[in-house]
Every structure is written in C-alpha cells, then in structure tokens.
Design a protein around this motif. Sequence first.
Motif, PDB file in Angstrom:
ATOM      1  N   SER A 123       0.890  -1.149   0.000  1.00 60.64           N
ATOM      2  CA  SER A 123       0.000   0.000   0.000  1.00 60.64           C
ATOM      3  C   SER A 123       0.945   1.219   0.000  1.00 60.64           C
ATOM      4  CB  SER A 123      -0.905  -0.039   1.235  1.00 60.64           C
ATOM      5  OG  SER A 123      -1.763   1.071   1.262  1.00 60.64           O
ATOM      6  N   ALA A 124       0.485   2.355   0.505  1.00 56.53           N
ATOM      7  CA  ALA A 124       1.380   3.505   0.604  1.00 56.53           C
ATOM      8  C   ALA A 124       1.842   3.702   2.042  1.00 56.53           C
ATOM      9  CB  ALA A 124       0.678   4.761   0.104  1.00 56.53           C
ATOM     10  N   ALA A 131       4.615  -0.165   3.031  1.00 60.65           N
ATOM     11  CA  ALA A 131       5.175   0.723   2.014  1.00 60.65           C
ATOM     12  C   ALA A 131       6.368  -0.025   1.416  1.00 60.65           C
ATOM     13  CB  ALA A 131       5.619   2.043   2.631  1.00 60.65           C
ATOM     14  N   LEU A 132       6.639   0.209   0.145  1.00 62.37           N
ATOM     15  CA  LEU A 132       7.624  -0.628  -0.554  1.00 62.37           C
ATOM     16  C   LEU A 132       8.992  -0.660   0.115  1.00 62.37           C
ATOM     17  CD1 LEU A 132       8.347  -2.343  -3.094  1.00 62.37           C
ATOM     18  CD2 LEU A 132       9.146  -0.233  -4.139  1.00 62.37           C
ATOM     19  N   ASP A 133       9.467   0.487   0.585  1.00 63.56           N
ATOM     20  CA  ASP A 133      10.839   0.535   1.115  1.00 63.56           C
ATOM     21  C   ASP A 133      11.067  -0.481   2.233  1.00 63.56           C
ATOM     22  OD1 ASP A 133       9.080   2.072   2.622  1.00 63.56           O
ATOM     23  OD2 ASP A 133      10.601   3.488   3.285  1.00 63.56           O
TER      24      ASP A 133
END
Lengths: 292, 292
Positions: A175-176, A210-212
């Motif tokens: 997600s964000a 979140a991707l990171d």
Amino acid sequence: MITDFNALVNLGKNLPQKRLVVCGGENETVQRAVKHAADLGLVKAILVGPADKIRETQCKVGLEAEVVDAESREEAAAKAVALIRTGEADILMKGMVDTSVLLKEVVNRETGIRLSGLLSHVTVFSIPKLNRLLLATDCAMVIAPDFTDKVRIIDNAINVAHALGIAIPKVAVLSATEKVNPKMPSSEEAAALARHFAGSEDVIVAGPYALDNVISEEAARHKGITGGAAGAADVIVFPGIEAGNIFYKTVVHLADAVPAGIVVGARSPIVLTSRADSEQAKFYSIVLAMVV
Amino acid sequence: MITDFNALVNLGKNLPQKRLVVCGGENETVQRAVKHAADLGLVKAILVGPADKIRETQCKVGLEAEVVDAESREEAAAKAVALIRTGEADILMKGMVDTSVLLKEVVNRETGIRLSGLLSHVTVFSIPKLNRLLLATDCAMVIAPDFTDKVRIIDNAINVAHALGIAIPKVAVLSATEKVNPKMPSSEEAAALARHFAGSEDVIVAGPYALDNVISEEAARHKGITGGAAGAADVIVFPGIEAGNIFYKTVVHLADAVPAGIVVGARSPIVLTSRADSEQAKFYSIVLAMVV
C-alpha cells in the motif's frame, strides 16, 4: 533456491527438454530468444503463423523449428492453443500476435486451456541493487482485481516462488503505508489478505507495507518494522495494475532491472512478454516458464 | 531552466535570504541540513521545540539559530505556523513532529496558513539515468484524490515547474496503458484531465500514459507515441497515492535517486521530508522551498 538468472538457467538445464509453441512465430526478437534456449537444449520449438514469413525470419536467425502454417492471427492463436490442449506442446509463447487475440483462445470454454482459477501475470526481476530475485504481481494483466482475485493472484505467485525453490516465500502486500488507514482502502485490503493466509505453512503473507520496508533491511530497521516480509520480501503484490505497471517500467528503465514474465493459471505457463521487452527478457521468460 | 540540483542551489544563492522555521527543531539530521543551507547564506533558521533539547543538538551540529521554546509538539506546531502567518518566517519545515500534528495547525481555519486550493506534495527527483529533474505528484499526501483534487494537484505542480524555469512543462498523467480503456478508470480520468487543461498556454497536460513512454524516448519511439509528454515528461501525475509512493520508494532505493519534497498550496511552501529521508534530501528540499 534460485537467487539469480544464471541459477535459473542451470536449473532449466537439469530438467527434461520442453516443447515450446510460439503463436506468431515470425517475430525476429522472439526467434532469437527461442534460438538461445534451443541452443542450450532447453526447448524444442514449434512456430505457428504465416509459414513464408516464419521461414524468412528463420533464415536470418538460424532457428531450427517445426512450422505450422496459419493465415490469420486468430488461426495462429487457435492452432497454438490446440497444441497445448492436446499435449503436443508444453509452453505457450506470444510472438507476433495481439495479447487479446491470444488470450481469447486461451480462455475459450470449449477449446481453451484455462484452469479453474484466475489467469495472472507474475514477473521475476533481477535488479542490480538487490542480491536476490524479486517476484512481482500483477504488473500486466488483471485490470481491477477484487479481494477474491487478489487471493488467486497470490496463490499463483506462491506456486512460482515454490518452483524457484523458495520453500516459505515472504509475500508483501503493498500500500502507501504500513499502518491500516480506513481512508486508504488498499491498506485495509492488504491486512485482510494477510489474515486470509494466516496459518498457512508454506507461505508468509503480510501487509500493508510501504515498498521501502520490504526491499530495504535498513529502511525496515529505521522504522522499527520486523517480522512478516519486513526487510526482504520474495514476492510483492500491488494494490492495482497501475502501481504494478509503474513499478515494472521504473525498475526496467531507471534501475537496470531485467524482467522475466509469465502468465500463470492456465494448463501451461504462457510466455507473454511485450514487444518492447528485450531478447534477454524474452529468453529468461522462456526459462522461467520451463521451470514453473 | 533547472536541470540538476547544483543549478537549483545556484538559483537559490541568487535569491534573497529566506527565514526558515523548523517545527521540532531538536532533530539532528534536520539541523545538519539546515546548517548546510545556512552556511551557504540561503536561509536563517528559527527552531521551535523544547529549548534544552534544541540547544543540545545545536552544540553537536554547530547551527546558529533563534530558538522558540515549546513544551509539547502541538505547541511547537502552533508557534511555528503562527510565525509564517504573521510574516516573521518564509518557509515552514517539519522536524521532530508527526506530520498529522503539523498539518492540523496548517489547515486550522482560524490560525492556519492554507490557501483556497488543495495542499499537495510535489517531489523533484534527480535520477542518475535521466539527464533532467523529474517532478512527481502526489507521492505522499493526498490519499484519495477525485477529479477536482487532481486538477489542483496538477495546478500546484505546474507552479513548481514554472519556478524551476520550465516555461511550458510537459505533464504526463499516468495509468497502466496509453490507450483509454473503459475497464481501467485511471485511463479515462487521465484523458479527462488532459481535456480539462487543453488550450492552456503555459502547460501541456497529456495522458493516459504508461510510465516508460514518458521517461524513455526510445520506448516512446518503439511504440510510435509522439507529441504531448511522450519521451520526456517534466512532471508525472500518479493515478493514486499507492502508485506514487511505490514509485518514490523504488527510485530512491533501487535507482539511486535523490528526492526533494515540499507541500504546496499553503501560504508558504512546507518542507515535509520523512524521518527516513537523508540529510542531502532534506537540504535540497529546503533549497526547493526557497525557490518556489
């Protein structure tokens, strides 16, 4: 466990040779990629399409293959899919044919090769900054997946991860944010997907992230995020096709990533790279299809 | 026209010094970034927060600044925003304070500094594989923008692009495809946004696009896509915060990009980098805020 494309090719070399049918076999880049795989003994090719054009390209490329003549692209799709259905070929590959034309034959209720689940696209990326392969889904196929579709997308990806020797793949639903936020439906859905897979023995599904926090151990540590897929996901699942497609294009064009992509959920894996993909990407996609 | 961060710093050096107020000024990375900007004569700092902690960090970092004591983070936010409102400071920066606490003060109807439009986040990326700066919005702030919000997000980004000397910025509205597909609402919305801005003299807004066709001239040429923002967008607009956030994290962690980020739409630009952002990213964000 397969952590780079060289290891993937070596795994392919230890498997029995597969029969690869190309729908629209007259495409030169596709023939070059197939030749690469054929020269290594990985596949034997059948090229379906306009026989004269196919042979013209074969002269240039030097690919030995059986040729099945088809006048139109629709005919080529029907004949190529029939070869999978009758067991005369093991892997289907898209050549010079629109994706929609090929998939229409694939999903045909009478003559197609779809299984009971959902067809979805899985990409395996080799990215210079990561020391492992990263699976990503769905970057290219399922336009507006609902919750059930996402469960199936994850199921399909788990199968690919297992085929690559990842015994218990860590699947991160993106997600964000890593906090569930009622104003952000993708974060709630990610949490629901994690709950759905809770208790599975051969996979860890976690989210939202979140991707990171799933590609960088440092980022995860910095934010105090541990467990689940924190720091090192094997598979990332996108909230929608837009985010997936943007990720795909970003890593290929800005991070020197090489993608290998297949459609799973049919009787055979389908190599469905786009025209813009390189010969190398097409070759690794064939090898991936062999192994899955 | 500003095509890299060095040029941005040089532009900043030619502008009058700005007064920068940091809410939660005790953070060390923030103080180091502020010191960098102060040493170049770009800003004069006011640090709001617990005075003893701020001074402790100042001793370590060597940053000279006015200090405004505030016991709680809520008090710090109120005092920092008030300094912008009364014209005693020009740029607001987030330090050791939750974004939500700071923004609550920013949007307060009585005492806040929001203008009539929408607050949105604009990131300026320096990406090694691109020979220019790339603006991206919204990667961090507006959770579920509707059409009107997106118009405002684009308006805010156009202002930043103009401030960077891009006379007629090419704004690309992203989807997963360059064809309008009724099954993919983001592609229809992109086309509608392009129509909304048609005829503008100081901007080109076009879409839908898949990302590759606006960051790679070769990809655009390969697909025969010309005009609009094809090949070389100055600004990319995401379908939603998930895609934007995933792009942000991807280029920073996998493509060695350096981001500078600000919130626009308030009386002053707001430097709103996250805790995880580097000192360098925070420094460039300050310079960006100076220039906008």
